[in-house]
Design a protein around this motif. Sequence first.
Motif, mmCIF file in Angstrom:
data_model
loop_
_atom_site.group_PDB
_atom_site.id
_atom_site.type_symbol
_atom_site.label_atom_id
_atom_site.label_comp_id
_atom_site.label_asym_id
_atom_site.label_seq_id
_atom_site.Cartn_x
_atom_site.Cartn_y
_atom_site.Cartn_z
ATOM 1 N N GLU A 183 0.834 -1.206 0.000
ATOM 2 C CA GLU A 183 0.000 0.000 0.000
ATOM 3 C C GLU A 183 0.870 1.259 0.000
ATOM 4 O O GLU A 183 0.557 2.240 -0.692
ATOM 5 C CB GLU A 183 -0.939 -0.005 1.197
ATOM 6 C CG GLU A 183 -2.064 -1.019 1.062
ATOM 7 C CD GLU A 183 -2.993 -1.041 2.255
ATOM 8 O OE1 GLU A 183 -4.167 -1.395 2.095
ATOM 9 O OE2 GLU A 183 -2.529 -0.706 3.366
ATOM 10 N N GLU A 260 -4.064 -5.861 -3.608
ATOM 11 C CA GLU A 260 -5.417 -6.425 -3.601
ATOM 12 C C GLU A 260 -5.393 -7.893 -3.207
ATOM 13 O O GLU A 260 -6.225 -8.357 -2.422
ATOM 14 C CB GLU A 260 -6.042 -6.245 -4.983
ATOM 15 C CG GLU A 260 -7.496 -6.661 -5.065
ATOM 16 C CD GLU A 260 -8.091 -6.375 -6.430
ATOM 17 O OE1 GLU A 260 -9.184 -6.905 -6.705
ATOM 18 O OE2 GLU A 260 -7.467 -5.637 -7.220
ATOM 19 N N ARG A 261 -4.425 -8.620 -3.747
ATOM 20 C CA ARG A 261 -4.308 -10.028 -3.379
ATOM 21 C C ARG A 261 -3.940 -10.181 -1.907
ATOM 22 O O ARG A 261 -4.508 -11.021 -1.195
ATOM 23 C CB ARG A 261 -3.252 -10.719 -4.249
ATOM 24 C CG ARG A 261 -3.154 -12.220 -3.968
ATOM 25 C CD ARG A 261 -2.086 -12.888 -4.787
ATOM 26 N NE ARG A 261 -0.745 -12.527 -4.368
ATOM 27 C CZ ARG A 261 0.370 -13.049 -4.880
ATOM 28 N NH1 ARG A 261 0.287 -13.945 -5.861
ATOM 29 N NH2 ARG A 261 1.555 -12.665 -4.458
ATOM 30 N N ARG A 263 -4.594 -8.171 0.492
ATOM 31 C CA ARG A 263 -5.774 -7.804 1.288
ATOM 32 C C ARG A 263 -6.746 -8.987 1.361
ATOM 33 O O ARG A 263 -7.304 -9.294 2.424
ATOM 34 C CB ARG A 263 -6.442 -6.580 0.667
ATOM 35 C CG ARG A 263 -7.365 -5.810 1.581
ATOM 36 C CD ARG A 263 -7.826 -4.524 0.920
ATOM 37 N NE ARG A 263 -6.708 -3.590 0.726
ATOM 38 C CZ ARG A 263 -6.209 -3.259 -0.468
ATOM 39 N NH1 ARG A 263 -6.727 -3.744 -1.576
ATOM 40 N NH2 ARG A 263 -5.199 -2.416 -0.546
#
Length: 284
Positions: A183, A260-261, A263
């Motif tokens: 992030e 995204e993965r 998360r």
Amino acid sequence: MARNSTLTARLGYIDTQATFVQAALLAAHGAGARAGGFRVSDVRFFFLLFTNWVEHDVTRPSQDIDLTQVRRTLERLVRAGHAEASTSAPVKGLPRGRRYVLTGEGLCSLAEGLAARERAPLEEALFAVCFAASYRDAVLSRVEGRARALSPAVRRRVERALDPLRLVKEAQRTSAAVLADLEERVEAGLRYEEQSRKALARAEPVADVVRALEAAGSYQLHRVRPLGEVLLTLPEDLRQFELSEGMGLRSRLLFAPLAERARAEHAVLTRLEARLTAGKAAPG
């Protein structure tokens, strides 16, 4: 676990597969109890079974473990006192061949090594949790060799190593760290892309733009090669691409999807922790 077991170090030449090798040794030992020990081929079978469970036969179709590697591993374990060549008479109806049993210290070291895979990928972490939840009691009950009873201290080590809830929490810490890093990289890449484009639009010297980016401290390999050195030694077209588009593309096409993965993986582990906690709390 903060350290790898000494046994894992001994398996260094197949360390990339240590999770499944160590689980295969534990499984072969347990499954071979009535046969007077396990064979080299039994270890390979369980290795292939466990890697099949995590879809490695799809994602890594050429992955295998050679019987010679297994034999050498067992020889190392015997020398370390973690395994013994079985002297039991062959059981009628079962194939002949050299058999092995794990000692109490071998069981303990393998359990600790299985649980000591720091920052393992999700499939390995989930496998370790499943293995621990399924077979911890069986591991504790199968002690052979010179030490036929686990001391209380060794039993506690095995119980802690193969505590599925602890393993989930370790995996959560890893996924949280990976997610936080990704992030930050997404945000930094987009921010520095905008900073660089504005500076170039003002016709600032490229060296000044590069120095400003380097001073921002977003580059993680500065100790290996400073960002300024990397960018200023590139051919002009590649340097222009990096300053105008490269950082943003990496944020959008690489770091953001990876975040995204991560998360999603963290969410999977959180739900798994809830299931294990509920299972512990359930009566009888």
